[in-house]
Design a protein around this motif. Structure first.
Motif, mmCIF file in Angstrom:
data_model
loop_
_atom_site.group_PDB
_atom_site.id
_atom_site.type_symbol
_atom_site.label_atom_id
_atom_site.label_comp_id
_atom_site.label_asym_id
_atom_site.label_seq_id
_atom_site.Cartn_x
_atom_site.Cartn_y
_atom_site.Cartn_z
ATOM 1 N N MET A 1 37.050 40.619 42.875
ATOM 2 C CA MET A 1 36.202 39.453 43.147
ATOM 3 C C MET A 1 36.315 38.422 42.029
ATOM 4 O O MET A 1 36.360 37.220 42.277
ATOM 5 N N ASP A 2 36.360 38.908 40.779
ATOM 6 C CA ASP A 2 36.467 38.002 39.638
ATOM 7 C C ASP A 2 37.779 37.210 39.684
ATOM 8 O O ASP A 2 37.812 36.034 39.316
ATOM 9 N N ILE A 3 38.849 37.883 40.132
ATOM 10 C CA ILE A 3 40.149 37.202 40.216
ATOM 11 C C ILE A 3 40.081 36.081 41.247
ATOM 12 O O ILE A 3 40.602 34.977 41.028
ATOM 13 N N LEU A 4 39.433 36.349 42.399
ATOM 14 C CA LEU A 4 39.294 35.325 43.439
ATOM 15 C C LEU A 4 38.462 34.152 42.926
ATOM 16 O O LEU A 4 38.819 32.977 43.149
ATOM 17 N N ILE A 5 37.375 34.457 42.234
ATOM 18 C CA ILE A 5 36.524 33.401 41.668
ATOM 19 C C ILE A 5 37.304 32.572 40.657
ATOM 20 O O ILE A 5 37.194 31.342 40.618
ATOM 21 N N PHE A 6 38.135 33.263 39.851
ATOM 22 C CA PHE A 6 38.936 32.563 38.844
ATOM 23 C C PHE A 6 39.905 31.593 39.521
ATOM 24 O O PHE A 6 40.050 30.437 39.097
ATOM 25 N N VAL A 176 35.277 19.516 37.695
ATOM 26 C CA VAL A 176 35.749 20.054 36.422
ATOM 27 C C VAL A 176 34.659 20.878 35.724
ATOM 28 O O VAL A 176 34.912 21.992 35.249
ATOM 29 N N VAL A 177 33.459 20.347 35.659
ATOM 30 C CA VAL A 177 32.376 21.023 34.953
ATOM 31 C C VAL A 177 31.990 22.337 35.631
ATOM 32 O O VAL A 177 31.883 23.394 34.986
ATOM 33 N N VAL A 178 31.788 22.293 36.950
ATOM 34 C CA VAL A 178 31.405 23.503 37.689
ATOM 35 C C VAL A 178 32.539 24.526 37.675
ATOM 36 O O VAL A 178 32.321 25.729 37.466
ATOM 37 N N GLY A 179 33.755 24.042 37.875
ATOM 38 C CA GLY A 179 34.908 24.946 37.868
ATOM 39 C C GLY A 179 35.079 25.634 36.534
ATOM 40 O O GLY A 179 35.404 26.822 36.471
ATOM 41 N N ALA A 180 34.848 24.902 35.455
ATOM 42 C CA ALA A 180 35.005 25.475 34.114
ATOM 43 C C ALA A 180 34.013 26.598 33.872
ATOM 44 O O ALA A 180 34.351 27.635 33.287
ATOM 45 N N ASP A 181 32.778 26.410 34.335
ATOM 46 C CA ASP A 181 31.753 27.413 34.108
ATOM 47 C C ASP A 181 32.116 28.734 34.785
ATOM 48 O O ASP A 181 32.016 29.810 34.184
ATOM 49 N N PHE A 182 32.574 28.649 36.033
ATOM 50 C CA PHE A 182 32.965 29.860 36.752
ATOM 51 C C PHE A 182 34.261 30.451 36.209
ATOM 52 O O PHE A 182 34.453 31.675 36.191
ATOM 53 N N ALA A 183 35.169 29.583 35.757
ATOM 54 C CA ALA A 183 36.457 30.057 35.233
ATOM 55 C C ALA A 183 36.259 30.901 33.983
ATOM 56 O O ALA A 183 36.877 31.960 33.835
ATOM 57 N N ILE A 190 37.485 39.580 33.676
ATOM 58 C CA ILE A 190 38.827 40.130 33.861
ATOM 59 C C ILE A 190 39.302 40.791 32.572
ATOM 60 O O ILE A 190 39.878 41.884 32.586
ATOM 61 N N ALA A 191 39.068 40.129 31.464
ATOM 62 C CA ALA A 191 39.487 40.672 30.165
ATOM 63 C C ALA A 191 38.817 42.007 29.888
ATOM 64 O O ALA A 191 39.464 42.962 29.441
ATOM 65 N N ARG A 192 37.520 42.073 30.161
ATOM 66 C CA ARG A 192 36.789 43.322 29.903
ATOM 67 C C ARG A 192 37.233 44.436 30.852
ATOM 68 O O ARG A 192 37.411 45.586 30.445
ATOM 69 N N ASN A 193 37.424 44.120 32.140
ATOM 70 C CA ASN A 193 37.791 45.135 33.135
ATOM 71 C C ASN A 193 39.166 45.748 32.876
ATOM 72 O O ASN A 193 39.392 46.936 33.148
#
Length: 306
Positions: A1-6, A176-183, A190-193
């Motif tokens: 799910m995180d990858i899709l959100i990214f 840009v602002v909203v996308g950055a927050d979710f990215a 992803i890094a932690r998983n």
């Protein structure tokens, strides 16, 4: 799910930046500003908005490694990947401007100043303010060296409408602002998983994604034989990344920088910046230079992921 959100959030970043770039270019050309200055200011700042939004969001969330690695990685990608592709794709590159005498040093100054500032292991608010002053100096330099060149005839024919331009600019900023927050949130997850460090995620995954606007704009410019805009975009974007992006991020929150631990990646950013100076000094705007830049990118990726 995180990858899709990214992926979705990075798409929002790219589309938002594209809106801003297009409208900024219309404003600049409406006032007869040269292609290089357009590329090095409005377009460069526009294409740096994803880096800016991501790094500032990372700073606020305490993910300083992603904020700094994003800028280092973007510098490497902008020069090695973006310019490498431009040199390979463009039929002929003959800038109207003497890039070595006037501009190449600006691709090297910011990263050297960054290294000096980071010797104590962090970037603080004072460093951030100094970075912003450096950007102000760069803008003053560009304004003073503006040389009017041929205007895009198709764009010149379009009727300039401030209302439409402002609406699209606002939409672009929201994306840009909203996308950055979710990215930044999804990239951290992803890094932690996967047990990957935030530095590597910021250096490659985030930096590549935020460099896509530069890649798109520069390739389009190269195909239209507008080398000044393409190269100006890269130089200006790298200046903006170090001065505005790191400047604002370090003002929001202190950024820890481990020069010893990340010496290879930082050295790679310095090397590609020096190569850009060498290329402009010898006017090596050809496919051989493009291949050399892409080879360096391959070595960086191989070393960092080993």
């Amino acid at each position: 799910m995180d990858i899709l959100i990214f992926i979705i959030s990075m798409s929002a970043l790219i589309y938002g930046a594209d809106f801003i770039i297009q409208q900024s270019e219309k404003i600049a050309l409406h006032y007869n500003i040269s292609h290089f200055v357009i590329g090095a200011t409005l377009v460069a700042i526009g294409t740096s908005l994803p880096e800016m939004a991501v790094s500032m969001s990372a700073s606020l969330k305490g993910s300083g490694d992603i904020a700094v690695a994003n800028v280092i990685g973007s510098t490497i990608f902008n020069i090695s990947l973006v310019l490498g592709c431009v040199f390979l794709i463009a039929k002929k590159i003959s800038p109207n401007r003497d890039l070595f005498a006037k501009d190449s040093a600006w691709s090297l100054f910011p990263i050297l100043i960054f290294i000096l500032m980071a010797i104590d292991g962090k970037l603080n608010a004072i460093d951030g303010v100094l970075f912003l002053f450096l950007m102000a100096g760069y803008l003053l330099f560009l304004i003073g060296s503006n040389q009017i060149d041929e205007v895009d005839e198709e764009l010149a024919k379009e009727k300039f409408q401030w209302t439409k331009t402002l609406v699209l600019l606002i939409v672009g900023f929201l994306f840009v602002v909203v996308g950055a927050d979710f990215a930044i949130e999804s990239a951290s997850n992803i890094a932690r998983n996967f047990g990957i460090s935030e530095w590597v995620i910021g250096l490659f995954l985030v930096a590549f994604g935020t460099s896509l606007p530069e890649l798109t704009i520069s390739i389009k410019s190269a195909l239209k034989n507008n080398a000044d805009l393409a190269i100006g975009n890269i130089i200006g974007s790298n200046v903006a990344n170090f001065t505005v992006v790191l400047g604002l991020s370090s003002i929001l929150n202190d950024l820890n920088v481990n020069l010893r631990e990340n010496i290879f990646d930082i050295s790679a950013a310095v090397i590609v910046s020096v190569m850009l100076v060498f290329i402009t000094a010898n006017k090596l705007y050809n496919k051989s230079a493009g291949i050399a830049l892409l080879v360096i990118l391959g070595l960086v990726i191989q070393n960092s992921l080993a």
